[in-house]
Enzyme design. Structure first.
Site, PDB file in Angstrom:
ATOM      1  CE  LYS A 186      -3.549   2.463   2.518  1.00 33.22           C
ATOM      2  NZ  LYS A 186      -4.537   2.446   3.595  1.00 33.22           N
ATOM      3  NE  ARG A 189      -5.693   9.727   3.241  1.00 24.42           N
ATOM      4  CZ  ARG A 189      -4.414   9.931   2.992  1.00 24.42           C
ATOM      5  NH1 ARG A 189      -3.958  11.169   2.887  1.00 24.42           N
ATOM      6  NH2 ARG A 189      -3.585   8.904   2.847  1.00 24.42           N
ATOM      7  CE  LYS A 207      -6.132   2.005  -0.387  1.00 25.43           C
ATOM      8  NZ  LYS A 207      -6.496   2.094   0.996  1.00 25.43           N
TER       9      LYS A 207
HETATM   10  C1  PBG Z   1      -7.155   3.690   5.502  1.00 26.19           C
HETATM   11  C2  PBG Z   1      -7.620   3.420   4.125  1.00 26.19           C
HETATM   12  C3  PBG Z   1      -7.503   4.311   3.075  1.00 26.19           C
HETATM   13  C4  PBG Z   1      -8.134   3.732   1.991  1.00 26.19           C
HETATM   14  C5  PBG Z   1      -8.608   2.483   2.379  1.00 26.19           C
HETATM   15  N1  PBG Z   1      -8.265   2.295   3.720  1.00 26.19           N
HETATM   16  C6  PBG Z   1      -6.938   5.684   3.034  1.00 26.19           C
HETATM   17  C7  PBG Z   1      -5.633   5.969   3.604  1.00 26.19           C
HETATM   18  O1  PBG Z   1      -4.773   5.112   3.764  1.00 26.19           O
HETATM   19  O2  PBG Z   1      -5.430   7.140   3.921  1.00 26.19           O
HETATM   20  C8  PBG Z   1      -8.260   4.395   0.648  1.00 26.19           C
HETATM   21  C9  PBG Z   1      -9.314   3.900  -0.243  1.00 26.19           C
HETATM   22  C10 PBG Z   1      -9.639   4.800  -1.367  1.00 26.19           C
HETATM   23  O3  PBG Z   1      -9.010   5.857  -1.613  1.00 26.19           O
HETATM   24  O4  PBG Z   1     -10.589   4.467  -2.082  1.00 26.19           O
HETATM   25  N2  PBG Z   1      -6.550   2.756   6.238  1.00 26.19           N
END
Ligand code: PBG
Length: 330
Positions: free
Chosen positions: A200, A210, A254
């Site tokens: 990630k 967010r 991701k």
């Molecule tokens: C947080 C999380 C995020 C997403 C999924 N879980 C955002 C982040 O890490 O700040 C992002 C998903 C998306 O942008 O669709 N743990």
């Protein structure tokens, strides 16, 4: 390769008509490949559209069953649940994550009862629950690892108790998969799968998400001390290797489309089920361009999803799941 001499070989022959193109297609996309992420809030009332994600909503618990019925009818196999936590329940330690009566747990119980066939994916990280919007605990401005992992393990058990089928840690702490596996097994959840957000990245493409969670502006600093640097690829293989060794059943990359090379490397190196999260910013880009008449919405959407399959994905978390499933059903 043999037989590449023109004009004996004309590669365009295999593209000549639709029947031939269908027969020689190397990959396919089906409803079986789709996981639909949804935002859940407390209470009733109409679903509230996420401003930067037209077509996606914060759905009240009371209307949740109605909202996901379409996905059930279309045969989408899984939902990923994200809670919109009211500000007054957010604390520095993200305690609400451990509340057996929190939004995710109540949503899971409701969905398991109404739609037992859905696999439910629960995101494990503290950011929906912390007032600083980080995924772990902040100590002197740094997100600490081991102490965060302890809480995340409890969060995972809390979700599994409520019926979450796939625990999906998105926090990027070191050693969390092992801790989660041991905690889940210790609580008797030996069949609960772990879908690790293994690679990630610290990405600008999470912006609309967010916002959907009400975390935009709340985040202190950035997530670069735990999420990966977009410049790195070898490091993704180390992350995945660790997570598999620690007991992950499947891994995720991701964001999605800018990281197809990572998906392919992971698939080639490990041969495990790999999932992509086509994130909020990717969804927003397609929707925005289509709404301006700059690209064809359906074609762009389906092309992007197919490319994940070509890159090596077993499935895709996508906000387009329902729209894509409708097209796949013709
Ligand atoms: C947080 C999380 C995020 C997403 C999924 N879980 C955002 C982040 O890490 O700040 C992002 C998903 C998306 O942008 O669709 N743990």
């Amino acid at each position: 390769m043999l037989g590449q001499n023109f004009p004996l070989t004309r590669l365009r022959r295999n593209r000549f008509d639709a029947a031939t193109r269908r027969l020689v297609a190397e990959h396919s996309l089906s409803v079986d490949d789709l996981i639909w992420p949804i935002f859940i809030r407390d209470g009733g009332g109409d679903p509230v559209e996420v401003q930067a994600m037209p077509g996606q909503f914060r759905v009240g618990l009371d209307g949740l069953a109605r909202h996901v019925e379409q996905a059930a009818k279309l045969g989408i196999p899984a939902l990923a649940l994200f809670p919109v936590t009211p500000a007054e329940l957010k604390t520095p330690e993200g305690r609400e994550a451990l509340n057996p009566d929190n939004l995710i747990c109540r949503a899971a119980m409701l969905l398991k009862k109404e739609f037992p066939d859905f696999a439910l994916v629960g995101d494990v990280a503290l950011d929906p629950y912390t007032d600083h919007a980080h995924d772990g605990l902040l100590r002197d401005g740094y997100v600490v690892n081991d102490e965060s992992v302890e809480i995340l393990a409890k969060q995972a058990v809390n979700q599994a108790n409520a019926g979450i089928d796939f625990i999906a840690p998105s926090d990027m702490m070191d050693g969390r998969i092992k801790a989660l596996r041991e905690a889940l097994d210790g609580a008797g959840h030996i069949h609960t799968r772990i879908m690790s957000y293994a690679a990630k990245y610290a990405s600008a493409f999470y912006g609309p998400f967010r916002d959907a969670l009400g975390n935009q502006g709340a985040l202190q600093g950035d997530k670069k001390t735990y999420q990966m640097n977009p410049a790195n690829s070898d490091e993704a293989l180390r992350e995945v290797a660790m997570d598999i060794a620690e007991g992950a059943d499947m891994v995720m990359v991701k964001p999605g489309m800018p990281y197809l090379d990572i998906i392919r490397r992971v698939k080639d190196a490990f041969g495990v089920p790999v999932f992509a999260y086509q994130v909020s910013g990717e969804y927003a880009m397609i929707e925005a361009a289509a709404r301006n008449g700059w690209i064809d919405h359906d074609k762009a959407m389906m092309e992007a999803l197919m490319c994940f399959k070509r890159a090596g994905c077993s499935g895709i978390l996508t906000y387009h799941a329902v729209q894509a499933a409708r097209l796949l059903h013709g």
